[in-house]
Write an enzyme that holds these catalytic residues in place. Sequence first.
Site, mmCIF file in Angstrom:
data_model
loop_
_atom_site.group_PDB
_atom_site.id
_atom_site.type_symbol
_atom_site.label_atom_id
_atom_site.label_comp_id
_atom_site.label_asym_id
_atom_site.label_seq_id
_atom_site.Cartn_x
_atom_site.Cartn_y
_atom_site.Cartn_z
ATOM 1 N N HIS A 120 0.849 -1.186 0.000
ATOM 2 C CA HIS A 120 0.000 0.000 0.000
ATOM 3 C C HIS A 120 0.886 1.237 0.000
ATOM 4 O O HIS A 120 1.720 1.411 0.883
ATOM 5 C CB HIS A 120 -0.916 0.028 1.229
ATOM 6 C CG HIS A 120 -1.841 1.201 1.253
ATOM 7 N ND1 HIS A 120 -1.997 2.014 2.360
ATOM 8 C CD2 HIS A 120 -2.667 1.712 0.309
ATOM 9 C CE1 HIS A 120 -2.878 2.970 2.093
ATOM 10 N NE2 HIS A 120 -3.292 2.801 0.854
ATOM 11 N N GLU B 197 -10.202 2.862 -8.241
ATOM 12 C CA GLU B 197 -11.373 3.157 -7.414
ATOM 13 C C GLU B 197 -12.210 4.184 -8.172
ATOM 14 O O GLU B 197 -13.141 3.841 -8.878
ATOM 15 C CB GLU B 197 -10.938 3.686 -6.047
ATOM 16 C CG GLU B 197 -12.104 3.935 -5.105
ATOM 17 C CD GLU B 197 -11.656 4.681 -3.863
ATOM 18 O OE1 GLU B 197 -12.152 4.345 -2.781
ATOM 19 O OE2 GLU B 197 -10.822 5.605 -3.982
ATOM 20 N N GLU C 19 -15.989 1.695 1.205
ATOM 21 C CA GLU C 19 -15.626 2.337 2.470
ATOM 22 C C GLU C 19 -16.651 3.380 2.880
ATOM 23 O O GLU C 19 -16.740 3.756 4.053
ATOM 24 C CB GLU C 19 -14.229 2.956 2.405
ATOM 25 C CG GLU C 19 -14.140 4.268 1.657
ATOM 26 C CD GLU C 19 -13.630 4.103 0.249
ATOM 27 O OE1 GLU C 19 -13.032 5.059 -0.271
ATOM 28 O OE2 GLU C 19 -13.813 3.024 -0.327
ATOM 29 N N GLU D 75 0.145 4.977 0.122
ATOM 30 C CA GLU D 75 -0.634 6.211 0.235
ATOM 31 C C GLU D 75 0.329 7.372 0.052
ATOM 32 O O GLU D 75 1.236 7.566 0.855
ATOM 33 C CB GLU D 75 -1.339 6.292 1.588
ATOM 34 C CG GLU D 75 -2.062 7.608 1.825
ATOM 35 C CD GLU D 75 -2.972 7.996 0.673
ATOM 36 O OE1 GLU D 75 -2.704 9.041 0.033
ATOM 37 O OE2 GLU D 75 -3.925 7.257 0.392
#
Length: 690
Positions: A399, A488, A494, A401
């Site tokens: 991941h 996404e 989420e 970010e």
Amino acid sequence: MKRILWMACLLLVSRQSHAQRTTAISSPDRAFRLTVATTAQGQLTYQLTYKNKPVIQPSTLGFTFSKPAMTLSRFSIVSIDSSRHDETWQPVWGEVSQIRDHHHELAVTVRSQTATPVDMLVRFRLFNDGLGFRYEFPKQTNLSHFVVADELTQFALTGDHKTFWIPGDYDTNEYLYNTTPISRIDALAAARKEKDIALQSLAGPDVIQTPLLMKTAQGVWISLHEAALLNYPVMQLKVDKTNFRLQSTLVPDVIGNKAYLQTPAQTPWRTLVISDKAADLLASKLILNLNAPPAFSDVSWIKPQKFIGVWWEMHTGKGTWEKAGGKHAANTQNVKKYIDFAAKNGFDGVLVEGWNQGWEDWFGNWKENVFDFVSPYDDYNMDELTAYAQRQGVRLIMHHETSGSVTNYERRMDRAYQYMVDKGINTVKTGYVGRIIPRGEHHDGQWMVNHYQWVAAKTAEYKLMVSSHESARPTGLHRTYPNWLASEAARGNEFNNAPTLGLVPEHETILPFTRLMGGPMDYTPGFFRFKLNQFEPTRKQEIRTTLAKQLADYVTMYSPLQMAGDLPENYEPHLDALQFIRDVPVDWDDTRILAAEPGDYVTIARKAKGKPNWFIGAVTDENSRTHTVALSFLEPGQAYDATIYRDADNADWKTNPAAYVVEKMPVTNQTTLTLKLAKGGGCAISIMKR
């Protein structure tokens, strides 16, 4: 690629009178007819008919440049060329194993009636399911470097169509869809209802985004989007609510410029997928056909995959991304539990968020140098975990970010990707939460569009796969960069944890016809616990589907990268339902759209890649429905065993979402099933050849 110039009498009809000139072509099946013309005033227009009825009225084409300062709105035609094309190609992965590219092309070269003439070519490709066109600026003496102030592409509609839309926003696509006539679009009013979106940069009251879905009063469906978005900003649409016209408007940079180009240059394709059957929109491969083949020859390392992840703990209050506070979820022992679950249930990977140092310094800040993407927290033993995963046939998923600090990420990409290779990690999820640094750039502007492409190309150099979050919505570039498995770029799961609106039952019946028209979405389905107060009893948020619908999403929400979004402990009471997630593939040989009405329901059947097995997903909105499904697509004379995961008779997304029934029965291609879908419900079926 085979391209054959036709004689004018076969493909091209051209008429010229004084300054006016008209040219027309038809689609291969003659359902569509495209007419391109210059008016007496020199305007360049196009119009489109479908089955002899207009769908796009005469609409103007052109540009405004800020450097050199000029408006290209009046032209004379220099030349007209036409060709036809028919080939079949195989995607690296996808919804079908073969795609036919069959179109007729019209290339119109025009010269601007400006003090300094500029040559421009408009290339039209007419398919049996719609139209794509783009602008091309050849290398020329009068134009080299130039700055686009705006693109003047118009879509003149034939009426006040029913429209599925989200507000025009330069930085996010994470809105719920609105369904109104064109005349009742109010983007700012819709945006004011959205309290859960972290960053909004609204374009204006009459600006909306693509992919845009419309339905005419005559029952014709129109999907308006773009293909092959490269070195150019995202196109949004300014709405003329009185005359029912849409005008392209491009996402700007901080000083208002839209694109910085140098000849030879070309824009993305503007696309119109059109049919009188909504199901045909989902079957269309027009956008993929307008993208280039893979940018690299070796694709053997690209593998669709299923995974579970350390992420939902942070959304439900069980854990945190940051280590400070004592609830750090990405610790060695906790991640081993996820690896064990993945190995036991046949998942390919485990995504771990919050593994790297810096999260304490990011939340609430707009700061550049936060993450270096190679420094784990001291309670996260990367080497121990990668070795542990490898022994069980599972890979960790990285991941990254970026915290919106894109220049920081670009400086560190090579080191970060080499770190992944050294650790045996082959997939990365990138994120771009918050404002983009350097300041003034937007998520959907040209600068960021170029960044997303660079990430796709750079990860391919290291034989890494990527899923991007908070990026621009896809435009079919997964054909060119098949390692870019998913994005996404829409309101994902989420948002079930959002404080106010969250998701609504109709959402999954709209997304396939809107956001997914451009490419797969990392939607993260598979939730088995519906009240999100598991760790914080005061939480009011809930998931607004039934459990059976969560299973069906794996078929109706196509992606080669599918996540089981819930916590491992929430699957344990429902191992019989988990079996469908274990069984359902992520790559397909064939897809059949069995029933579809945007905003109401979707039913899709898919055949597993290289296997005789089929899987069906059916979802509905807030209304209960009964569908009949004929299994005529099965191989004749063969026996199959069907496992049906359906809503229980008393299931309801609001009052009893976890009520489901698992049934088994023999089926053949003569079988017809009756599916009863609860409110907010669905049905998932696996059909295995004996």
